[in-house]
Write a protein that holds these residues in place. Structure first.
Motif, PDB file in Angstrom:
ATOM      1  N   PHE A 179       0.824  -1.207   0.000  1.00  0.00           N
ATOM      2  CA  PHE A 179       0.000   0.000   0.000  1.00  0.00           C
ATOM      3  C   PHE A 179       0.861   1.262   0.000  1.00  0.00           C
ATOM      4  CE2 PHE A 179      -2.898   3.239   1.375  1.00  0.00           C
ATOM      5  CZ  PHE A 179      -4.109   2.857   0.827  1.00  0.00           C
ATOM      6  N   GLU A 180       1.903   1.253   0.810  1.00  0.00           N
ATOM      7  CA  GLU A 180       2.732   2.456   0.947  1.00  0.00           C
ATOM      8  C   GLU A 180       3.353   2.851  -0.384  1.00  0.00           C
ATOM      9  OE1 GLU A 180       1.881   3.588   3.628  1.00  0.00           O
ATOM     10  OE2 GLU A 180       3.092   2.990   5.349  1.00  0.00           O
ATOM     11  N   THR A 181       3.902   1.863  -1.080  1.00  0.00           N
ATOM     12  CA  THR A 181       4.601   2.214  -2.324  1.00  0.00           C
ATOM     13  C   THR A 181       3.634   2.356  -3.499  1.00  0.00           C
ATOM     14  OG1 THR A 181       5.123  -0.140  -2.474  1.00  0.00           O
ATOM     15  CG2 THR A 181       6.881   1.320  -1.746  1.00  0.00           C
ATOM     16  N   ASP A 206       9.627   8.242   4.009  1.00  0.00           N
ATOM     17  CA  ASP A 206       9.044   7.527   5.157  1.00  0.00           C
ATOM     18  C   ASP A 206       8.288   6.279   4.685  1.00  0.00           C
ATOM     19  OD1 ASP A 206       9.861   9.546   6.907  1.00  0.00           O
ATOM     20  OD2 ASP A 206       7.868  10.453   7.104  1.00  0.00           O
ATOM     21  N   GLU A 207       7.450   6.471   3.662  1.00  0.00           N
ATOM     22  CA  GLU A 207       6.593   5.357   3.241  1.00  0.00           C
ATOM     23  C   GLU A 207       7.426   4.234   2.622  1.00  0.00           C
ATOM     24  OE1 GLU A 207       4.026   5.617   4.659  1.00  0.00           O
ATOM     25  OE2 GLU A 207       2.781   7.345   4.201  1.00  0.00           O
ATOM     26  N   GLY A 208       8.457   4.613   1.883  1.00  0.00           N
ATOM     27  CA  GLY A 208       9.342   3.583   1.343  1.00  0.00           C
ATOM     28  C   GLY A 208       9.996   2.788   2.465  1.00  0.00           C
ATOM     29  N   TYR A 209      10.349   3.514   3.531  1.00  0.00           N
ATOM     30  CA  TYR A 209      10.977   2.852   4.674  1.00  0.00           C
ATOM     31  C   TYR A 209       9.973   1.941   5.403  1.00  0.00           C
ATOM     32  CZ  TYR A 209      13.931   2.318   8.824  1.00  0.00           C
ATOM     33  OH  TYR A 209      14.681   1.809   9.839  1.00  0.00           O
ATOM     34  N   HIS A 210       8.724   2.386   5.507  1.00  0.00           N
ATOM     35  CA  HIS A 210       7.702   1.521   6.135  1.00  0.00           C
ATOM     36  C   HIS A 210       7.546   0.215   5.338  1.00  0.00           C
ATOM     37  CE1 HIS A 210       5.725   5.500   7.720  1.00  0.00           C
ATOM     38  NE2 HIS A 210       6.860   5.217   8.315  1.00  0.00           N
ATOM     39  N   SER A 211       7.581   0.338   4.015  1.00  0.00           N
ATOM     40  CA  SER A 211       7.497  -0.884   3.197  1.00  0.00           C
ATOM     41  C   SER A 211       8.698  -1.784   3.460  1.00  0.00           C
ATOM     42  CB  SER A 211       7.472  -0.532   1.704  1.00  0.00           C
ATOM     43  OG  SER A 211       6.286   0.141   1.374  1.00  0.00           O
ATOM     44  N   ASP A 243       5.489   8.240  12.726  1.00  0.00           N
ATOM     45  CA  ASP A 243       5.579   8.929  11.428  1.00  0.00           C
ATOM     46  C   ASP A 243       4.197   9.332  10.925  1.00  0.00           C
ATOM     47  OD1 ASP A 243       8.338   8.697  11.280  1.00  0.00           O
ATOM     48  OD2 ASP A 243       8.307   6.935   9.957  1.00  0.00           O
ATOM     49  N   GLU A 244       3.230   8.447  11.119  1.00  0.00           N
ATOM     50  CA  GLU A 244       1.900   8.726  10.574  1.00  0.00           C
ATOM     51  C   GLU A 244       1.251   9.914  11.258  1.00  0.00           C
ATOM     52  OE1 GLU A 244       0.894   7.697   7.789  1.00  0.00           O
ATOM     53  OE2 GLU A 244       2.416   6.148   7.571  1.00  0.00           O
ATOM     54  N   GLY A 245       1.651  10.207  12.501  1.00  0.00           N
ATOM     55  CA  GLY A 245       1.096  11.380  13.182  1.00  0.00           C
ATOM     56  C   GLY A 245       1.315  12.653  12.367  1.00  0.00           C
ATOM     57  N   ASP A 268       7.028   2.725  15.661  1.00  0.00           N
ATOM     58  CA  ASP A 268       7.782   3.601  14.743  1.00  0.00           C
ATOM     59  C   ASP A 268       6.858   4.150  13.663  1.00  0.00           C
ATOM     60  OD1 ASP A 268      10.101   2.917  16.117  1.00  0.00           O
ATOM     61  OD2 ASP A 268      10.840   1.508  14.583  1.00  0.00           O
ATOM     62  N   HIS A 269       6.043   3.254  13.133  1.00  0.00           N
ATOM     63  CA  HIS A 269       5.154   3.634  12.037  1.00  0.00           C
ATOM     64  C   HIS A 269       4.121   4.664  12.505  1.00  0.00           C
ATOM     65  CE1 HIS A 269       2.953   2.046   8.218  1.00  0.00           C
ATOM     66  NE2 HIS A 269       2.988   3.347   8.274  1.00  0.00           N
ATOM     67  N   ALA A 270       3.518   4.392  13.667  1.00  0.00           N
ATOM     68  CA  ALA A 270       2.479   5.304  14.175  1.00  0.00           C
ATOM     69  C   ALA A 270       3.046   6.711  14.383  1.00  0.00           C
ATOM     70  CB  ALA A 270       1.904   4.768  15.482  1.00  0.00           C
TER      71      ALA A 270
HETATM   72 FE   LIG Z   1       3.192   4.669   6.388  1.00  0.00          FE
END
Ligand SMILES: [Fe+2]
Ligand SMILES: [Fe+2]
Length: 308
Positions: A74-76, A109-114, A198-200, A194-196
């Motif tokens: 989803f992120e990428t 950030d999103e690439g890193y979450h993936s 960043d999402e803030g 960690d993810h939460a």
């Molecule tokens: Fe994310």
């Protein structure tokens, strides 16, 4: 755009800059859980409750893989598809360079979450020898894109931006609750925390971005945007039951039992309530910006069951 504070803090706070690579320690031997059972709707169904312990453990592992596998895609494929437009100055609305820089930060950030989502699937599946099932994100993406194509047929970039505004302003129970369950593997709690974090600030960025985008929409388009948003919310949050069925079958349930478990565990009322709860901030944003005030707006949100 007024995302001054997050912009200033990204270098000091973004997970990709500050968190170490999260590793699975030796917790598997101590019986830590793969995922909080309370967040797995079918875990306490009598038919799954009667399965042998190792099969129930594998159900939790596969639920974790499914969540992480979905996130990695989803992120990428969805979030970054639109975030790259904003970053590249092709977001359909003129934005200052500072906003484009923020969009590139979110892209990173999103690439890193993936990356860490797949990394943790890999670490856990090797150590536990519980194999992840192949996950095809295509049907979910097709359903999501279809909602935008139907409501905004000649406005694909706009529909893709709206998908991301919606998704990035949802608050799901997983981000909030996984880190709190001390029975769950530390590596899992760590990456979700960690993810939460960043999402803030992504939430703050996309709320501000939507205000700008909405303000610049011509009146003729506003109605279509308003009527499109409830469908995007629902299609983002409807549970994907294909992998659930596959996991239940892999645990040894026969097809009829799989259907019983799915039907009992995902009743429409509960699904609707979960969607309403997760989308309440997004809906408030749309209320504040006047989306519900355009002709047909409130009715569209009401008939999607998003208003109390
Ligand atoms: Fe994310
Ligand atoms: Fe995000």
């Amino acid at each position: 755009m007024t995302a001054a504070e997050p912009r200033r803090e990204w270098d000091e706070r973004a997970g990709v800059r500050t968190s170490p690579r999260r590793r699975l320690g030796d917790e598997l031997r101590r019986g830590q859980l793969f995922f909080p059972p309370a967040l797995v709707p079918y875990f306490d169904h009598p038919l799954t409750g009667a399965l042998p312990g190792h099969q129930r453990t594998a159900l939790l592992a596969r639920h974790l893989y499914q969540y992480l596998g979905f996130t990695a895609q989803f992120e990428t494929r969805v979030v970054n598809r639109a975030t790259e437009r904003i970053a590249g100055g092709r977001g359909g609305t003129d934005v200052p360079t500072a906003t484009r820089l923020d969009a590139y930060r979110i892209y990173v950030d999103e690439g890193y979450h993936s990356l860490y989502s797949l990394d943790v699937i890999d670490q856990i599946s090797r150590a536990s020898r519980i194999t992840p099932a192949p996950y095809d994100f295509g049907p979910f993406l097709a359903r999501l894109d279809e909602v935008g194509e139907r409501a905004l047929p000649d406005e694909t970039p706009l529909a893709q931006l709206l998908q991301v505004v919606v998704f990035e302003t949802l608050i799901t129970a997983i981000l909030n609750d996984v880190p709190k369950d001390l029975r769950v593997l530390t590596v899992v709690r760590d990456i979700v925390r960690d993810h939460a974090r960043d999402e803030g600030w992504h939430h703050a960025f996309f709320s501000g971005f939507f205000r700008e985008l909405w303000a610049r929409q011509p009146a003729a388009l506003r109605g279509r945007v308003a009527r499109c948003l409830p469908g995007l919310i629902r299609s983002s949050l409807l549970p994907d039951l294909r992998p659930v069925r596959a996991s239940l079958a892999a645990a040894g349930l026969r097809p009829a039992a799989v259907e019983d478990v799915v039907r009992d565990s995902y009743p429409a009322g509960r699904v609707d309530e979960d969607i309403r709860r997760a989308s309440r901030h997004a809906v408030r944003l749309f209320e504040e910006t006047g989306v519900l005030d355009v002709p047909g707006g409130r009715e569209a949100f009401e008939s999607a069951g998003l208003l109390r």
